[in-house]
Motif scaffolding. Structure first.
Motif, short mmCIF file in Angstrom:
data_model
loop_
_atom_site.label_atom_id
_atom_site.label_comp_id
_atom_site.label_asym_id
_atom_site.label_seq_id
_atom_site.Cartn_x
_atom_site.Cartn_y
_atom_site.Cartn_z
N ASP A 89 0.83 -1.21 0.00
CA ASP A 89 0.00 0.00 0.00
C ASP A 89 0.87 1.25 0.00
OD1 ASP A 89 -2.39 -1.34 -0.09
OD2 ASP A 89 -2.75 -1.25 2.07
N ARG A 122 -12.12 6.24 5.27
CA ARG A 122 -10.95 5.43 5.62
C ARG A 122 -10.01 5.31 4.42
NH1 ARG A 122 -14.67 2.41 9.36
NH2 ARG A 122 -15.15 0.74 7.87
N PHE A 123 -10.58 5.22 3.23
CA PHE A 123 -9.73 5.22 2.03
C PHE A 123 -9.05 6.57 1.86
CE2 PHE A 123 -9.07 6.09 -2.48
CZ PHE A 123 -8.28 5.01 -2.85
N GLN A 124 -9.79 7.66 2.07
CA GLN A 124 -9.21 8.99 1.91
C GLN A 124 -8.09 9.24 2.92
OE1 GLN A 124 -11.64 11.35 -0.96
NE2 GLN A 124 -9.67 10.41 -0.78
N TYR A 127 -5.14 7.45 1.39
CA TYR A 127 -4.70 7.99 0.11
C TYR A 127 -5.25 9.41 -0.07
CZ TYR A 127 -3.75 3.06 -0.69
OH TYR A 127 -3.29 1.77 -0.57
N PHE A 305 -7.62 1.33 -4.62
CA PHE A 305 -9.02 1.25 -4.22
C PHE A 305 -9.52 -0.19 -4.22
CE2 PHE A 305 -13.60 1.37 -4.78
CZ PHE A 305 -13.98 2.33 -3.85
N TRP A 308 -8.27 -1.88 -1.11
CA TRP A 308 -8.91 -1.32 0.07
C TRP A 308 -10.34 -1.83 0.23
CZ3 TRP A 308 -13.30 1.82 0.13
CH2 TRP A 308 -13.67 2.28 1.40
N ILE A 309 -11.13 -1.79 -0.84
CA ILE A 309 -12.53 -2.20 -0.70
C ILE A 309 -12.63 -3.71 -0.46
CG2 ILE A 309 -13.12 -2.66 -3.13
CD1 ILE A 309 -15.75 -1.14 -2.60
N GLU A 312 -12.22 -4.00 3.25
CA GLU A 312 -13.43 -3.53 3.92
C GLU A 312 -14.55 -4.56 3.79
OE1 GLU A 312 -14.16 -0.80 5.76
OE2 GLU A 312 -12.05 -0.21 5.72
#
Length: 326
Positions: A89, A122-124, A127, A305, A308-309, A312
């Protein structure tokens, strides 16, 4: 003279299979995550056991359980894979500076509002250099032709064609009725037949979505034992919405009972904003997918992304399984 590499001929594919199976507690779930068959996972784990000369799992009737050796190896491999994922990451984040900083995502309004938006921060945080542009509507985007959309989050049968990379976020789940907690507390929903006292909040499938056979109120009412005549009477009342989100919001407001996929309403049920008046659910033949063009899958922002998803969704799936077991 170069130093000899530690652990030569390390069976990495088998270790990956073991790590997934030990973390998920299931050979089937590990197979779905890695996109292979359960037989392939079983073969890899047996090969790793032969390599080590030790059993890693006790094979039970419908499940597996880690042995003492398996628990030791699971702790190490899960920690190692987590560290590797974190480093990857970080490297992807470094690589983002060389590419576009905007990521365009198309998602169904219901999924975007009820599942993605509450988690997107959480992604923001990971990144901050990526600007998310989220198109939340029922339009089915042709990713093979529309280069303005980087990723689509779709609900359907998958996998959407040779040119596209499609990964299932969850195994197919269930749909069930939900309502406002105050409606349940009133005692007016003591049986499926009692739905006659309330509006059934229905959802029309998006045009062009190809969702024939999607679970709906007639299917649930039949599973609950109502006759076709009783179901027809019930369905004569209540509004028809063009998105599941609107039906769920109307249910939260106490305007009736909606039928919803478990993954969309789990957070609301757990927080007490929605209630399940009946335990009965019916199988959903469709799933949620993350889709992008195969020739763009390795782009740093898309890969970031995507990974990450997937994490999640794994956490959300584990929470769903725990709540179903309670």
């Amino acid at each position: 003279m170069k130093p000899r590499a530690p652990l030569p001929n390390l069976p990495l594919a088998a270790i990956r299979a073991f790590e997934a199976a030990s973390r998920l507690g299931s050979l089937k779930a590990a197979a779905e995550e890695i996109s292979v068959t359960p037989a392939a996972i079983s073969h890899q784990i047996k090969a790793l056991e032969a390599y080590l000369g030790a059993n890693l799992f006790d094979r039970l009737y419908r499940s597996v359980r880690l042995t003492g050796a398996g628990e030791r190896l699971a702790a190490t491999t899960q920690r190692a894979f987590k560290d590797i994922g974190r480093t990857l990451d970080e490297l992807k984040l470094d690589g983002l500076s060389a590419g576009p900083a905007t990521l365009s995502i198309s998602a169904a309004a219901s999924f975007a509002a009820m599942w993605l938006a509450p988690r997107l921060h959480r992604f923001q945080a990971l990144y901050p250099a990526i600007e998310i542009r989220l198109a939340a509507d029922s339009t089915v985007v042709d990713l093979a032709r529309d280069a303005s959309i980087d990723i689509a989050l779709r609900y359907g049968p998958g996998p959407y064609g040779e040119a596209l990379d499609a990964a299932r976020l969850w195994p197919s789940g269930e749909v069930f009725p939900v309502c406002a907690p105050s409606l349940l507390a009133s005692g007016s929903l003591d049986s499926p037949q009692a739905l006659a006292r309330h509006a059934l909040l229905r959802t029309a499938p998006p045009l062009g979505a190809g969702l024939a056979g999607r679970p709906d109120w007639p299917a649930w009412l039949a599973a609950a034992g109502l006759t076709a005549t009783e179901a027809t009477r019930l369905l004569e009342r209540g509004p028809l919405f063009d998105s599941t989100q609107l039906a769920i919001e109307a249910a939260m407001a106490g305007r009736g009972v909606a039928l919803a996929p478990a993954v969309l309403v789990h957070d609301a049920v757990r927080s007490g904003r929605l209630a399940k008046p009946f335990a009965l659910g019916i199988p959903d033949p469709y799933s949620y997918w993350i889709v992008c063009r195969k020739d763009r899958r390795q782009e740093a922002r898309i890969g970031a992304f995507h990974d990450w998803i997937a994490r999640e969704a794994e956490k959300a799936g584990a929470e769903l399984r725990e709540s179903e077991a309670e």
